[in-house]
Design a protein around this motif. Structure first.
Motif, PDB file in Angstrom:
ATOM      1  N   SER A  52       0.866  -1.179   0.000  1.00 48.80           N
ATOM      2  CA  SER A  52       0.000   0.000   0.000  1.00 48.80           C
ATOM      3  C   SER A  52       0.897   1.221   0.000  1.00 48.80           C
ATOM      4  CB  SER A  52      -0.898   0.019   1.235  1.00 48.80           C
ATOM      5  OG  SER A  52      -1.711  -1.137   1.269  1.00 48.80           O
ATOM      6  N   VAL A  53       0.468   2.258  -0.695  1.00 48.50           N
ATOM      7  CA  VAL A  53       1.209   3.517  -0.743  1.00 48.50           C
ATOM      8  C   VAL A  53       0.339   4.619  -0.156  1.00 48.50           C
ATOM      9  CG1 VAL A  53       2.621   2.860  -2.720  1.00 48.50           C
ATOM     10  CG2 VAL A  53       0.458   4.017  -3.115  1.00 48.50           C
ATOM     11  N   GLY A  54       1.005   5.659   0.338  1.00 51.40           N
ATOM     12  CA  GLY A  54       0.288   6.787   0.911  1.00 51.40           C
ATOM     13  C   GLY A  54       0.337   6.762   2.415  1.00 51.40           C
ATOM     14  N   SER A  55      -0.563   7.524   3.026  1.00 54.31           N
ATOM     15  CA  SER A  55      -0.674   7.601   4.477  1.00 54.31           C
ATOM     16  C   SER A  55      -2.117   7.346   4.865  1.00 54.31           C
ATOM     17  CB  SER A  55      -0.262   8.996   4.973  1.00 54.31           C
ATOM     18  OG  SER A  55       1.085   9.234   4.696  1.00 54.31           O
ATOM     19  N   TRP A  56      -2.287   6.655   5.984  1.00 60.07           N
ATOM     20  CA  TRP A  56      -3.624   6.383   6.459  1.00 60.07           C
ATOM     21  C   TRP A  56      -4.337   7.694   6.734  1.00 60.07           C
ATOM     22  CZ3 TRP A  56      -6.806   7.380  10.484  1.00 60.07           C
ATOM     23  CH2 TRP A  56      -7.939   6.596  10.577  1.00 60.07           C
ATOM     24  N   PRO A  57      -5.568   7.882   6.346  1.00 58.46           N
ATOM     25  CA  PRO A  57      -6.504   6.906   5.813  1.00 58.46           C
ATOM     26  C   PRO A  57      -6.525   6.857   4.281  1.00 58.46           C
ATOM     27  CG  PRO A  57      -7.704   8.899   6.324  1.00 58.46           C
ATOM     28  CD  PRO A  57      -6.250   9.154   6.685  1.00 58.46           C
ATOM     29  N   LEU A  58      -5.596   7.545   3.649  1.00 56.92           N
ATOM     30  CA  LEU A  58      -5.569   7.609   2.184  1.00 56.92           C
ATOM     31  C   LEU A  58      -4.560   6.617   1.624  1.00 56.92           C
ATOM     32  CD1 LEU A  58      -5.685  11.499   1.861  1.00 56.92           C
ATOM     33  CD2 LEU A  58      -7.594   9.878   1.714  1.00 56.92           C
ATOM     34  N   LEU A  59      -4.797   5.339   1.846  1.00 57.61           N
ATOM     35  CA  LEU A  59      -3.908   4.290   1.352  1.00 57.61           C
ATOM     36  C   LEU A  59      -4.456   3.710   0.056  1.00 57.61           C
ATOM     37  CD1 LEU A  59      -3.156   2.424   4.674  1.00 57.61           C
ATOM     38  CD2 LEU A  59      -1.545   3.763   3.321  1.00 57.61           C
ATOM     39  N   ILE A  60      -3.548   3.431  -0.862  1.00 54.60           N
ATOM     40  CA  ILE A  60      -3.913   2.807  -2.124  1.00 54.60           C
ATOM     41  C   ILE A  60      -3.156   1.494  -2.219  1.00 54.60           C
ATOM     42  CG2 ILE A  60      -3.812   3.015  -4.636  1.00 54.60           C
ATOM     43  CD1 ILE A  60      -3.880   6.099  -4.191  1.00 54.60           C
ATOM     44  N   ASP A  61      -3.888   0.404  -2.463  1.00 54.32           N
ATOM     45  CA  ASP A  61      -3.271  -0.906  -2.616  1.00 54.32           C
ATOM     46  C   ASP A  61      -2.777  -1.064  -4.042  1.00 54.32           C
ATOM     47  OD1 ASP A  61      -3.917  -1.455  -0.013  1.00 54.32           O
ATOM     48  OD2 ASP A  61      -5.669  -2.673  -0.502  1.00 54.32           O
ATOM     49  N   ASP A  62      -1.528  -1.517  -4.177  1.00 58.32           N
ATOM     50  CA  ASP A  62      -0.961  -1.715  -5.505  1.00 58.32           C
ATOM     51  C   ASP A  62       0.103  -2.785  -5.454  1.00 58.32           C
ATOM     52  OD1 ASP A  62      -0.971  -1.116  -8.273  1.00 58.32           O
ATOM     53  OD2 ASP A  62      -1.246   0.993  -7.800  1.00 58.32           O
ATOM     54  N   LEU A  75      18.025  -5.822 -10.124  1.00 57.92           N
ATOM     55  CA  LEU A  75      16.576  -6.018 -10.211  1.00 57.92           C
ATOM     56  C   LEU A  75      16.002  -4.927 -11.102  1.00 57.92           C
ATOM     57  CD1 LEU A  75      15.232  -6.574  -6.568  1.00 57.92           C
ATOM     58  CD2 LEU A  75      14.987  -8.141  -8.484  1.00 57.92           C
ATOM     59  N   LEU A  76      15.132  -5.287 -12.005  1.00 55.67           N
ATOM     60  CA  LEU A  76      14.353  -4.304 -12.753  1.00 55.67           C
ATOM     61  C   LEU A  76      12.904  -4.523 -12.359  1.00 55.67           C
ATOM     62  CD1 LEU A  76      14.071  -2.018 -14.805  1.00 55.67           C
ATOM     63  CD2 LEU A  76      13.875  -3.768 -16.594  1.00 55.67           C
ATOM     64  N   LEU A  77      12.310  -3.487 -11.786  1.00 53.59           N
ATOM     65  CA  LEU A  77      10.963  -3.581 -11.244  1.00 53.59           C
ATOM     66  C   LEU A  77       9.990  -2.690 -11.993  1.00 53.59           C
ATOM     67  CD1 LEU A  77      11.953  -3.206  -7.477  1.00 53.59           C
ATOM     68  CD2 LEU A  77      11.598  -5.337  -8.746  1.00 53.59           C
ATOM     69  N   LEU A  78       8.759  -3.123 -12.058  1.00 46.61           N
ATOM     70  CA  LEU A  78       7.654  -2.282 -12.507  1.00 46.61           C
ATOM     71  C   LEU A  78       6.888  -1.907 -11.249  1.00 46.61           C
ATOM     72  CD1 LEU A  78       5.918  -0.959 -14.675  1.00 46.61           C
ATOM     73  CD2 LEU A  78       4.666  -3.117 -14.861  1.00 46.61           C
ATOM     74  N   ALA A  79       7.107  -0.679 -10.784  1.00 47.01           N
ATOM     75  CA  ALA A  79       6.484  -0.196  -9.552  1.00 47.01           C
ATOM     76  C   ALA A  79       5.209   0.549  -9.905  1.00 47.01           C
ATOM     77  CB  ALA A  79       7.450   0.711  -8.799  1.00 47.01           C
ATOM     78  N   ARG A  80       4.114   0.107  -9.312  1.00 48.81           N
ATOM     79  CA  ARG A  80       2.821   0.744  -9.556  1.00 48.81           C
ATOM     80  C   ARG A  80       2.423   1.538  -8.325  1.00 48.81           C
ATOM     81  NH1 ARG A  80       2.535  -4.569 -11.350  1.00 48.81           N
ATOM     82  NH2 ARG A  80       2.282  -4.785 -13.599  1.00 48.81           N
ATOM     83  N   GLY A  81       1.853   2.703  -8.563  1.00 52.04           N
ATOM     84  CA  GLY A  81       1.353   3.556  -7.484  1.00 52.04           C
ATOM     85  C   GLY A  81       0.227   4.417  -8.013  1.00 52.04           C
ATOM     86  N   TRP A  82      -0.806   3.762  -8.515  1.00 46.73           N
ATOM     87  CA  TRP A  82      -1.919   4.509  -9.100  1.00 46.73           C
ATOM     88  C   TRP A  82      -2.677   5.228  -8.003  1.00 46.73           C
ATOM     89  CZ3 TRP A  82      -2.135   5.479 -14.086  1.00 46.73           C
ATOM     90  CH2 TRP A  82      -1.341   4.683 -14.912  1.00 46.73           C
ATOM     91  N   PRO A  83      -3.173   6.433  -8.255  1.00 43.84           N
ATOM     92  CA  PRO A  83      -3.382   7.053  -9.555  1.00 43.84           C
ATOM     93  C   PRO A  83      -2.186   7.838 -10.095  1.00 43.84           C
ATOM     94  CG  PRO A  83      -4.383   8.410  -7.890  1.00 43.84           C
ATOM     95  CD  PRO A  83      -3.802   7.204  -7.178  1.00 43.84           C
ATOM     96  N   ALA A  84      -1.048   7.867  -9.371  1.00 48.27           N
ATOM     97  CA  ALA A  84       0.110   8.624  -9.864  1.00 48.27           C
ATOM     98  C   ALA A  84       0.707   7.995 -11.118  1.00 48.27           C
ATOM     99  CB  ALA A  84       1.177   8.733  -8.779  1.00 48.27           C
TER     100      ALA A  84
END
Length: 145
Positions: A52-62, A75-84
């Protein structure tokens, strides 16, 4: 594309032991608030971290997914953090003397973050990754004492 490096007073194998433990991800990645799950095959290609990204209570699961891996080295990663959006994050571990140098190369690949001009985006990514590499170094070095 932002590139940030930091020396670590530990061997590449000791750095890799932290990188290959997906449950530690939220301890050193800036913005990751908590881990929800780690695929049993982490860090094999295709495996994912569920965070999860963000701060409580505005957490986004990704998720973050491994695109390429060279054990103890890269390591080459595809990091998701939608909606960003999402980004490619390459983590390179190289031996240097008795220790290692860890380099992060990050580039937004889609979403609103990719629309930000590089001249603005890169310094922000660099500052965040300086902190991430500091956290990673402290975590690795603390485990090796």
């Amino acid at each position: 594309m932002s590139t940030t490096s930091r020396p670590v007073s530990a061997t590449p194998e000791q750095v890799w032991s932290v990188l290959s433990d997906g449950w530690l991800y939220a301890l050193w990645v800036v913005g990751a608030a908590r881990m929800r799950g780690v695929d049993d095959t982490w860090p094999d290609v295709g495996s994912q971290l569920h965070h999860s990204v963000g701060s409580w209570p505005l957490l986004i699961d990704d998720t973050t997914e491994v695109l390429e891996v060279e054990e103890n080295r890269r390591l080459l990663l595809l990091a998701r953090g939608w909606p960003a959006g999402q980004a490619h994050v390459e983590i390179i571990v190289e031996p240097r003397g008795a220790g290692a140098v860890v380099t992060m190369v990050e580039q937004a690949t889609s979403g609103p973050g990719a629309l930000i001009p590089k001249v603005i985006q890169d310094p922000q990514l660099h500052l965040r990754n300086v902190e991430a590499l500091n956290r990673l170094a402290h975590l690795v070095e603390g485990r090796t004492r």
